[in-house]
Design a protein around this motif. Structure first.
Motif, PDB file in Angstrom:
ATOM      1  N   LYS A 266       9.518   9.739   2.578  1.00  0.00           N
ATOM      2  CA  LYS A 266       8.384   9.707   3.500  1.00  0.00           C
ATOM      3  C   LYS A 266       8.752   9.019   4.821  1.00  0.00           C
ATOM      4  CE  LYS A 266       4.198   9.196   1.958  1.00  0.00           C
ATOM      5  NZ  LYS A 266       3.487  10.444   2.111  1.00  0.00           N
TER       6      LYS A 266
ATOM      7  N   LYS B 132       0.843  -1.202   0.000  1.00  0.00           N
ATOM      8  CA  LYS B 132       0.000   0.000   0.000  1.00  0.00           C
ATOM      9  C   LYS B 132       0.875   1.248   0.000  1.00  0.00           C
ATOM     10  CE  LYS B 132      -3.572   2.394   2.598  1.00  0.00           C
ATOM     11  NZ  LYS B 132      -4.268   2.503   3.863  1.00  0.00           N
ATOM     12  N   PHE B 133       1.915   1.235   0.835  1.00  0.00           N
ATOM     13  CA  PHE B 133       2.853   2.358   0.923  1.00  0.00           C
ATOM     14  C   PHE B 133       3.536   2.598  -0.423  1.00  0.00           C
ATOM     15  CE2 PHE B 133       7.152   3.796   2.651  1.00  0.00           C
ATOM     16  CZ  PHE B 133       6.763   5.122   2.786  1.00  0.00           C
ATOM     17  N   LYS B 134       3.940   1.529  -1.088  1.00  0.00           N
ATOM     18  CA  LYS B 134       4.604   1.629  -2.389  1.00  0.00           C
ATOM     19  C   LYS B 134       3.664   2.231  -3.427  1.00  0.00           C
ATOM     20  CE  LYS B 134       5.600  -2.235  -4.437  1.00  0.00           C
ATOM     21  NZ  LYS B 134       6.241  -3.475  -4.885  1.00  0.00           N
TER      22      LYS B 134
ATOM     23  N   ARG C  98       1.903   6.852  -6.814  1.00  0.00           N
ATOM     24  CA  ARG C  98       0.901   7.852  -7.218  1.00  0.00           C
ATOM     25  C   ARG C  98       1.432   9.266  -7.012  1.00  0.00           C
ATOM     26  NH1 ARG C  98      -2.837   4.402  -5.113  1.00  0.00           N
ATOM     27  NH2 ARG C  98      -2.742   5.388  -3.063  1.00  0.00           N
ATOM     28  N   GLU C  99       2.119   9.484  -5.889  1.00  0.00           N
ATOM     29  CA  GLU C  99       2.636  10.814  -5.567  1.00  0.00           C
ATOM     30  C   GLU C  99       3.657  11.301  -6.578  1.00  0.00           C
ATOM     31  OE1 GLU C  99       4.012  10.599  -1.550  1.00  0.00           O
ATOM     32  OE2 GLU C  99       1.975  10.334  -0.769  1.00  0.00           O
TER      33      GLU C  99
ATOM     34  N   GLU D 159       1.079   4.215  -2.853  1.00  0.00           N
ATOM     35  CA  GLU D 159       0.891   5.633  -2.521  1.00  0.00           C
ATOM     36  C   GLU D 159       2.068   6.460  -3.039  1.00  0.00           C
ATOM     37  OE1 GLU D 159       0.417   6.143   1.688  1.00  0.00           O
ATOM     38  OE2 GLU D 159      -1.383   4.885   1.745  1.00  0.00           O
ATOM     39  N   ALA D 160       3.274   5.975  -2.802  1.00  0.00           N
ATOM     40  CA  ALA D 160       4.474   6.690  -3.251  1.00  0.00           C
ATOM     41  C   ALA D 160       4.492   6.799  -4.770  1.00  0.00           C
ATOM     42  CB  ALA D 160       5.726   5.980  -2.747  1.00  0.00           C
TER      43      ALA D 160
END
Length: 68
Positions: A58, A22-24, A29-30, A26-27
């Motif tokens: 992050k 999930k963290f990957k 997309r950012e 999000e990163a």
């Protein structure tokens, strides 16, 4: 230094795998990288590096905020 491990990219706490995915995402997309579930071998080195770099950025920000 040689190592007998076949991969240095293993998650130490297996229960954290979903959170790291999930963290990957999000990163990615950012930074505007179109990351998909599964194989992403079509990414350029620059794209893959920007995702990893954003993740590190992050994590550092989170750590610094925890010190306050």
């Amino acid at each position: 230094m040689a190592s007998n491990n076949t991969s240095n990219n293993r998650i130490v706490v297996p229960e954290a795998k979903a959170a790291m995915e999930k963290f990957k995402m999000e990163a990615a997309r950012e930074v505007g990288v179109n990351l998909k579930q599964g194989y992403n071998g079509d990414l350029t080195s620059r794209e893959a590096g920007s995702v990893g770099g954003q993740m590190v950025k992050k994590m550092i920000e989170s750590y610094e905020n925890s010190l306050k």
